[in-house]
Write a protein that holds these residues in place. Structure first.
Motif, PDB file in Angstrom:
ATOM      1  N   GLY A  99       0.839  -1.202   0.000  1.00  0.00           N
ATOM      2  CA  GLY A  99       0.000   0.000   0.000  1.00  0.00           C
ATOM      3  C   GLY A  99       0.865   1.239   0.000  1.00  0.00           C
ATOM      4  N   TRP A 100       0.244   2.380   0.260  1.00  0.00           N
ATOM      5  CA  TRP A 100       0.951   3.656   0.237  1.00  0.00           C
ATOM      6  C   TRP A 100       0.711   4.409   1.527  1.00  0.00           C
ATOM      7  N   PHE A 101       1.760   5.060   1.986  1.00  0.00           N
ATOM      8  CA  PHE A 101       1.714   5.734   3.270  1.00  0.00           C
ATOM      9  C   PHE A 101       0.622   6.813   3.327  1.00  0.00           C
ATOM     10  N   LEU A 102       0.528   7.648   2.264  1.00  0.00           N
ATOM     11  CA  LEU A 102      -0.433   8.758   2.315  1.00  0.00           C
ATOM     12  C   LEU A 102      -1.873   8.264   2.447  1.00  0.00           C
ATOM     13  N   ASP A 103      -2.126   7.030   1.983  1.00  0.00           N
ATOM     14  CA  ASP A 103      -3.491   6.498   2.104  1.00  0.00           C
ATOM     15  C   ASP A 103      -3.894   6.263   3.556  1.00  0.00           C
ATOM     16  N   LEU A 104      -2.910   6.242   4.459  1.00  0.00           N
ATOM     17  CA  LEU A 104      -3.236   6.090   5.892  1.00  0.00           C
ATOM     18  C   LEU A 104      -3.723   7.413   6.482  1.00  0.00           C
ATOM     19  N   LEU A 105      -3.364   8.517   5.824  1.00  0.00           N
ATOM     20  CA  LEU A 105      -3.623   9.841   6.399  1.00  0.00           C
ATOM     21  C   LEU A 105      -4.927  10.413   5.855  1.00  0.00           C
ATOM     22  N   THR A 106      -6.038   9.953   6.373  1.00  0.00           N
ATOM     23  CA  THR A 106      -7.325  10.466   5.902  1.00  0.00           C
ATOM     24  C   THR A 106      -8.211  10.794   7.089  1.00  0.00           C
ATOM     25  N   GLY A 107      -8.988  11.841   6.927  1.00  0.00           N
ATOM     26  CA  GLY A 107     -10.099  12.106   7.838  1.00  0.00           C
ATOM     27  C   GLY A 107      -9.771  12.788   9.151  1.00  0.00           C
ATOM     28  N   GLY A 108      -8.671  13.465   9.290  1.00  0.00           N
ATOM     29  CA  GLY A 108      -8.426  14.215  10.529  1.00  0.00           C
ATOM     30  C   GLY A 108      -6.959  14.246  10.859  1.00  0.00           C
ATOM     31  N   PHE A 109      -6.653  14.654  12.089  1.00  0.00           N
ATOM     32  CA  PHE A 109      -5.260  14.659  12.526  1.00  0.00           C
ATOM     33  C   PHE A 109      -4.768  13.222  12.680  1.00  0.00           C
ATOM     34  N   ALA A 110      -3.465  13.025  12.475  1.00  0.00           N
ATOM     35  CA  ALA A 110      -2.863  11.705  12.673  1.00  0.00           C
ATOM     36  C   ALA A 110      -1.628  11.858  13.554  1.00  0.00           C
ATOM     37  N   LEU A 111      -1.412  10.867  14.384  1.00  0.00           N
ATOM     38  CA  LEU A 111      -0.211  10.804  15.202  1.00  0.00           C
ATOM     39  C   LEU A 111       0.562   9.589  14.725  1.00  0.00           C
ATOM     40  N   LEU A 112       1.685   9.867  14.065  1.00  0.00           N
ATOM     41  CA  LEU A 112       2.473   8.810  13.430  1.00  0.00           C
ATOM     42  C   LEU A 112       3.622   8.420  14.351  1.00  0.00           C
ATOM     43  N   ALA A 113       3.583   7.182  14.793  1.00  0.00           N
ATOM     44  CA  ALA A 113       4.622   6.714  15.721  1.00  0.00           C
ATOM     45  C   ALA A 113       5.576   5.776  14.988  1.00  0.00           C
ATOM     46  N   LEU A 114       6.832   6.197  14.871  1.00  0.00           N
ATOM     47  CA  LEU A 114       7.859   5.401  14.189  1.00  0.00           C
ATOM     48  C   LEU A 114       8.899   4.986  15.214  1.00  0.00           C
ATOM     49  N   GLY A 115       8.706   3.805  15.747  1.00  0.00           N
ATOM     50  CA  GLY A 115       9.664   3.304  16.727  1.00  0.00           C
ATOM     51  C   GLY A 115       9.584   4.007  18.072  1.00  0.00           C
ATOM     52  N   VAL A 116       8.451   4.656  18.346  1.00  0.00           N
ATOM     53  CA  VAL A 116       8.228   5.328  19.629  1.00  0.00           C
ATOM     54  C   VAL A 116       6.923   4.766  20.194  1.00  0.00           C
TER      55      VAL A 116
END
Lengths: 60, 537
Positions: free
Chosen positions: B447-464
């Protein structure tokens, strides 16, 4: 030889605007006079006679 | 008219409110069903707002008009469900060649980075783009498209705008909580509110012609300075879909547009460019001149402006429609939050702050390209010609060649909605920048990363290790690497500088608002408060 023909101008578009804007309201003669002064100022910065010779050849 | 395209005719329908004479208070009315107005309708609908679109015509753009669509607007259209169709129909390209006389002096490659869903650029006639968006609008229960509706006057009140609208059945009154003007460079709405629209006019004229030909020219952008076939001026050749090619000839200020538009005058110019032996048909032609200017404020009371109604640029760099679509991306979540009562009006004023900043960046680039292509005096022309004559042999001159700096998103680096970085970061994802895409996998499927970012604010946790944060209507969707998606190629981690762990707060318009190396719920809430102009405490 230290004269470079590789891109070395910081922010090319900013520089070009600065240069052409400086002559926007000048007559052709005044612009030519300004260019002569500019060449001499930049030549002094280059310094090396060998480099200046190379630049003159490239511009011919 | 056109040989390759049948224009749809959209039905005029008299509205109930005109029939009964009882005005209805609409949430949002959009004026103008061009690329920007239709994008606004789709994006407002995606935010759950009901929207009425008024257009004084009943078909799509006549002639191809806007042609080049850039990656970021395509990503926005992809989010709205119409991007794939445009990309399928469009022509992808990445190579541009610049000629002086008949000699190639410079080639540029847009060098699209691998690992993005959306290509760097496509060319597509504007009528296809509009047709696809109209079809998507017609399927939405939130969107009411009204053709042959012309706004003839407007009156602002504290909490709404009152409009007089003319249709084939006469003039009637409409009301809107908010009005969005997407009615183009000659915006009537802008005139009605008395907004200033100032900048620089260019004294030059250009002929654009669309021709159909089966030719083996490559799918590249070819730009000529002073070509042998059109001495003393510039020219452009670029492919669109259906074997339609866009030709552009600089004509000079003294030319007569009515004379130049005649086929008997166009055809010899085309033949001189493509060769006598190439068969072609002329589809459409237009003569244009342009200005680079911007509106004083993107918001006047309850009236908002987007696209060419707010800023007009020269065509060099494809910065018109592409910028307008990004206006909508910025506006829609803010307007929805204000309409729903979730955020203060101050959030809407950051629409002007961020998009006027972007418009000024576009205007600067567009003005510079125009100055290079059409030098204003002898001195400027001498430098232009010097740059071009050096470019072939001296690499340093090539970055100075300016046949159009192609549209890229302007990061909102100074926006008050950003939380400034604390600590050292590498890469491009500074607060205010639009989020970079990357290939990912979800449950083992690509899939594609930007497709995860829909419909509001997102908090992206990368190894945290992060936990859900309660921020009311703006509570971010927690997206954690390893839980919600995987990064098989490591490109998310690289592009987001996540080597030591990273946590990103991303806005609903997919722009980075804040980032940290560790999770702190209070810091996240403070950043959301900041990114919403104080909507939460």
């Amino acid at each position: 030889m230290s004269l470079t023909f590789e891109p070395n101008i910081e922010s090319p578009d900013d520089f070009y605007e600065l240069l052409t804007d400086a002559q926007r309201d000048l007559s052709d003669e005044d612009a030519n006079d300004m260019n002569a002064r500019l060449v001499l100022i930049l030549a002094n910065q280059v310094g090396s006679l060998a480099d200046l010779k190379m630049a003159i050849e490239a511009a011919k | 008219m056109l040989n390759t395209y049948d224009f749809p005719e959209f039905a005029y329908v008299q509205s109930e409110e005109q029939k009964t004479g009882n005005p209805v208070r609409h949430t949002v009315i959009v004026v103008g069903a061009g690329p920007v107005g239709l994008t606004a309708a789709l994006d407002f609908a995606a935010q759950g707002l009901n929207v009425v679109v008024l257009d004084d015509n009943n078909t799509v753009s006549v002639g191809s008009r806007a042609v080049c669509y850039a990656k970021r607007p395509l990503e926005i259209w992809d989010r709205l469900g119409v991007g794939a169709r445009m990309i399928d129909k469009g022509v992808g390209w990445k190579l541009g060649r610049v000629f002086l006389r008949d000699e190639e002096v410079y080639t540029f490659d847009l060098l699209p980075e691998d690992g993005h869903k959306i290509p760097a650029f496509i060319n597509l006639q504007q009528y296809y783009l509009e047709e696809y968006m109209v079809e998507a609008c017609e399927k939405s229960p939130h969107i009411d498209l009204r053709w042959k509706h012309k706004v003839v006057s407007l009156h602002q009140h504290d909490d709404h705008v009152e409009l007089a609208v003319e249709t084939p059945d006469g003039i009637f009154t409409m009301e809107a909580g908010w009005l969005l003007a997407c009615d183009g460079a000659n915006s009537d709405v802008r005139r009605m509110v008395g907004a200033e629209f100032t900048g620089q006019f260019f004294q030059d004229r250009f002929l654009i012609a669309d021709i159909v030909m089966k030719a083996d020219f490559p799918t590249e952008r070819w730009f000529w300075f002073d070509p042998d076939f059109h001495r003393g001026q510039s020219a452009l050749l670029h492919k669109q879909s259906d074997d339609v090619w866009r030709l552009d000839f600089q004509l000079g200020w003294d030319s007569d547009p009515e004379v130049e538009k005649r086929p008997e005058n166009i055809i010899p110019r085309v033949k001189a460019m493509i060769g006598d032996d190439v068969e072609f048909e002329l589809e459409w032609a237009s003569v244009y001149q342009f200005a680079c200017r911007r509106i004083d404020q993107f918001r006047h009371g309850r009236v908002l402006f987007a696209g060419d109604a707010a800023h007009q640029v020269s065509p060099f760099g494809a910065r018109g429609a592409n910028t307008g679509v990004q206006d909508i991306d910025n506006l829609s979540w803010k307007l929805a939050a204000v309409v729903k009562g979730d955020a203060p009006l101050a959030l809407l004023d950051t629409y002007h702050g961020e998009r006027a900043y972007a418009a000024d960046d576009n205007l600067l680039n567009s003005t510079r390209s125009t100055d290079f292509i059409t030098p204003k005096n002898g001195a400027s022309k001498r430098f232009r010609n010097a740059v071009l004559s050096l470019a072939k042999t001296a690499p340093f001159a090539r970055p100075l060649v300016n046949s159009g700096r192609l549209s890229t998103p302007t990061p909102y680096l100074d926006s008050p909605l950003n939380t400034p970085d604390d600590g050292e970061w590498n890469g491009k994802m500074r607060p205010g920048t639009c989020a970079a895409d990357a290939p990912i996998s979800v449950d083992g499927r690509p899939g594609w990363f930007l497709d995860l970012l829909t419909g509001g604010f997102a908090l992206l946790a990368l190894g945290v290790a992060a936990e859900p944060v309660d921020a009311g209507a703006f509570s971010p969707k927690l997206i954690a690497l390893g839980t919600d998606f995987d990064d098989p190629d490591g490109l998310v981690s690289t592009r987001y500088d996540a080597g030591g762990g990273a946590l990103y707060l991303i806005r609903p318009d997919q722009h980075v608002a804040a980032r940290w190396r560790n999770f702190d719920a209070e810091a996240v809430k403070a950043a959301i408060s900041r990114a919403t102009a104080g909507a939460i405490r």
